[in-house]
Structures are given as C-alpha cells and as structure tokens.
Scaffold this motif. Structure first.
Motif, PDB file in Angstrom:
ATOM      1  N   LYS A  28     -63.167 -92.479  43.567  1.00 57.20           N
ATOM      2  CA  LYS A  28     -62.514 -93.764  43.850  1.00 57.20           C
ATOM      3  C   LYS A  28     -62.867 -94.257  45.251  1.00 57.20           C
ATOM      4  O   LYS A  28     -63.104 -95.446  45.459  1.00 57.20           O
ATOM      5  CB  LYS A  28     -60.984 -93.641  43.736  1.00 57.20           C
ATOM      6  CG  LYS A  28     -60.473 -93.297  42.363  1.00 57.20           C
ATOM      7  CD  LYS A  28     -58.949 -93.291  42.305  1.00 57.20           C
ATOM      8  CE  LYS A  28     -58.303 -92.264  43.190  1.00 57.20           C
ATOM      9  NZ  LYS A  28     -58.595 -90.861  42.795  1.00 57.20           N
ATOM     10  N   THR A  29     -62.878 -93.339  46.215  1.00 58.52           N
ATOM     11  CA  THR A  29     -63.147 -93.770  47.590  1.00 58.52           C
ATOM     12  C   THR A  29     -64.598 -94.184  47.754  1.00 58.52           C
ATOM     13  O   THR A  29     -64.900 -95.197  48.404  1.00 58.52           O
ATOM     14  CB  THR A  29     -62.771 -92.654  48.584  1.00 58.52           C
ATOM     15  OG1 THR A  29     -61.385 -92.352  48.403  1.00 58.52           O
ATOM     16  CG2 THR A  29     -63.002 -93.084  50.022  1.00 58.52           C
ATOM     17  N   LYS A  45     -55.226 -98.554  51.063  1.00 58.72           N
ATOM     18  CA  LYS A  45     -54.761 -97.382  50.301  1.00 58.72           C
ATOM     19  C   LYS A  45     -53.252 -97.360  50.478  1.00 58.72           C
ATOM     20  O   LYS A  45     -52.750 -96.932  51.532  1.00 58.72           O
ATOM     21  CB  LYS A  45     -55.408 -96.122  50.880  1.00 58.72           C
ATOM     22  CG  LYS A  45     -54.930 -94.814  50.283  1.00 58.72           C
ATOM     23  CD  LYS A  45     -55.897 -94.272  49.273  1.00 58.72           C
ATOM     24  CE  LYS A  45     -55.448 -92.890  48.798  1.00 58.72           C
ATOM     25  NZ  LYS A  45     -56.324 -92.382  47.721  1.00 58.72           N
ATOM     26  N   ASP A  57     -58.405 -91.556  53.231  1.00 55.85           N
ATOM     27  CA  ASP A  57     -59.439 -92.402  52.622  1.00 55.85           C
ATOM     28  C   ASP A  57     -59.767 -93.634  53.457  1.00 55.85           C
ATOM     29  O   ASP A  57     -60.886 -94.150  53.393  1.00 55.85           O
ATOM     30  CB  ASP A  57     -58.992 -92.824  51.216  1.00 55.85           C
ATOM     31  CG  ASP A  57     -59.024 -91.657  50.246  1.00 55.85           C
ATOM     32  OD1 ASP A  57     -59.627 -90.616  50.581  1.00 55.85           O
ATOM     33  OD2 ASP A  57     -58.457 -91.788  49.149  1.00 55.85           O
ATOM     34  N   GLU A 113     -56.999 -98.946  46.648  1.00 60.58           N
ATOM     35  CA  GLU A 113     -57.282 -97.658  45.996  1.00 60.58           C
ATOM     36  C   GLU A 113     -56.002 -96.907  45.708  1.00 60.58           C
ATOM     37  O   GLU A 113     -55.178 -96.684  46.596  1.00 60.58           O
ATOM     38  CB  GLU A 113     -58.196 -96.794  46.888  1.00 60.58           C
ATOM     39  CG  GLU A 113     -58.484 -95.447  46.220  1.00 60.58           C
ATOM     40  CD  GLU A 113     -59.345 -94.493  47.039  1.00 60.58           C
ATOM     41  OE1 GLU A 113     -60.025 -94.939  47.987  1.00 60.58           O
ATOM     42  OE2 GLU A 113     -59.318 -93.285  46.719  1.00 60.58           O
TER      43      GLU A 113
HETATM   44 MG   LIG Z   1     -59.896 -91.408  47.460  1.00 61.62          MG
END
Ligand SMILES: [Mg+2]
Ligand SMILES: Nc1ncnc2c1ncn2[C@@H]1O[C@H](COP(=O)(O)OP(=O)(O)OP(=O)(O)O)[C@@H](O)[C@H]1O
Length: 223
Positions: A28-29, A45, A57, A113
């Motif tokens: 995801k990051t 985030k 992140d 995210e």
């Molecule tokens: Mg992440």
C-alpha cells in the motif's frame, strides 16, 4: 466507470483515492508513493500503528515520493504497538471514533492509506471499512500476485461492495502472474490498473520510474 463517476461532487475538492490492501505489508505504501509522485497528490495515513518499531508510512512516502512537506498530512492517530489500531489504541488508553476523522482540504488530490486491510478493527464497534465509507473516496485495492491472492482480493472487493464503496480498481504488486491477474478481473469485475514488479531496490528512483511507466493507467480513471 468514468472519471466523472469517480469524482464525488460532495468532495470536490478534496478528492483522491483511498489505498487499501488485501493484507498488511502488501504494498500500500509503495503504491501510495507512486500515486503521490505521479499525481502531485498529498498523502494522509489517518491511523499509524507500530511507531515503536519503524518511522511510519508518512516518512516512507516522504522519502520515496520526494514530496514537499506541505503535501504530507500528519496521521490523526499514531500508536506505538505493531497491532491492530483497536488493540494499539487500547494499550495507550485511547478510543478511536469515526468522528475523529475528516478528509483534509489541501488543494491537491489526496492519497489516503489505510492500515492493514478493510476489516481491521479501529474500535469495539468500527472497522477500517467504516472509515473508508465515511471518507467516501474511490478505493484502490493493492494485492499480491502469488498463490492465495484471488481469494483475498475477491473477498476484499466483496466487502467493499457490501458498503457501496466505489472501486477504482486493483494494483497487483509482485512477480507477474497472468492467470491470477485474469481471474481477479474476471471474477472481481474490476480492472487491474497497474502491475508493480518486484524491485531490486525500493527507493525514490524506482518510484519515479514506476510513477512514469505503471501509474498512468490508474490515473486515467481518477478525476
Ligand atoms: Mg503502509
Ligand atoms: N514491488 C516491490 N518490490 C520490492 N519490495 C517491495 C515491493 N513492494 C513492497 N515492497 C517492500 O515490502 C514491504 C511492505 O511494503 P509496503 O510498506 O508498501 O506495504 P503496506 O501494505 O503499506 O504495509 P502496512 O500494512 O504496514 O502499511 C516494504 O519493505 C516494501 O519496501
């Protein structure tokens, strides 16, 4: 689905995507950094766990996407333990509520995210998917390419559909697997918008390259 469909007039601006995944550690990051780089987006985030073990992140995206600090929004909640948000918050005597979260207005598209996947608990009564529904952004699902990904990805898509969340598509991260890719598109009824290869080094040069070569198809369905 057209770009117009994906832009929610209630959020114009802010607009953007919510990047979720089939699991933690699925990419995801990395995907968020590529999107931020390609789209000139801001990054948020909302809930960061595990700060006792890693910088988080937001710092990773700052490094990978070479993004100016004004496009990095601080997490609303940061917890030390590498646990679910609910468990990590409880250890610090904090209760997370959905009212804690409001999509920031930055003048840039937002890349938001999640933590873990869609059914990760935020509290006794809420899951990550409830936060996703509150923010109402189109969703990008990041998935692995290898064995098990069809099941995990279809379950994630199914959960998103029960909440009527708009699904922009799937990003597949890892060594190419054309059969799994085809099955996800066929049974999931969504496009695979980008394929991210296994990288020898995850750094800002690699992200710049992916942002140029792999992300434009994803951006083409976004507002
Ligand atoms: Mg992440
Ligand atoms: N395509 C890739 N090639 C090489 N390494 C990768 C790739 N994708 C992800 N990684 C590495 O795998 C790890 C997990 O990736 P990432 O942090 O993007 O996952 P995540 O889904 O954001 O995890 P979290 O749930 O902790 O937020 C990182 O160390 C990242 O650098």
């Amino acid at each position: 689905m057209t770009a117009t469909d994906l832009r929610d007039p209630r959020h114009s601006p802010p607009w953007g995507v919510f990047v979720t995944g089939t699991d933690t550690g699925v990419g995801k990051t990395l995907t968020s950094a590529c999107l931020v780089r390609a789209w000139g987006a801001a990054y948020w985030k909302p809930v960061q766990t595990g700060r006792a073990l890693e910088p988080g992140d937001t710092a990773t995206v700052a490094d990978l996407a070479a993004v100016s600090p004004d496009r990095l929004l601080a997490p609303r909640h940061t917890f030390q333990a590498p646990l679910s948000p609910q468990a990590a918050a409880a250890l610090e005597g904090v209760g997370i509520t959905l009212e804690d979260f409001r999509l920031p207005t930055t003048g840039h598209p937002m890349v938001v995210e999640g933590a873990g996947g869609v059914l990760v608990p935020l509290s006794d009564t809420t899951l990550m998917i409830d936060l996703m529904a509150r923010l109402a952004l189109p969703v990008v699902v990041v998935a692995r390419t290898d064995l098990g990904t069809i099941n995990h990805t279809l379950l994630t898509l199914s959960a998103l559909r029960t909440r009527h969340l708009r699904i922009a598509g799937v990003v597949l991260n890892g060594p190419a697997n054309p059969d799994n890719r085809a099955a996800i598109e066929h049974f999931g009824g969504v496009p695979v918008l980008a394929d991210l290869p296994r990288l020898p080094r995850v750094d800002s040069a690699a992200v710049t390259c992916l942002a140029k070569e792999r992300i434009p198809a994803l951006l083409s369905v976004l507002p």
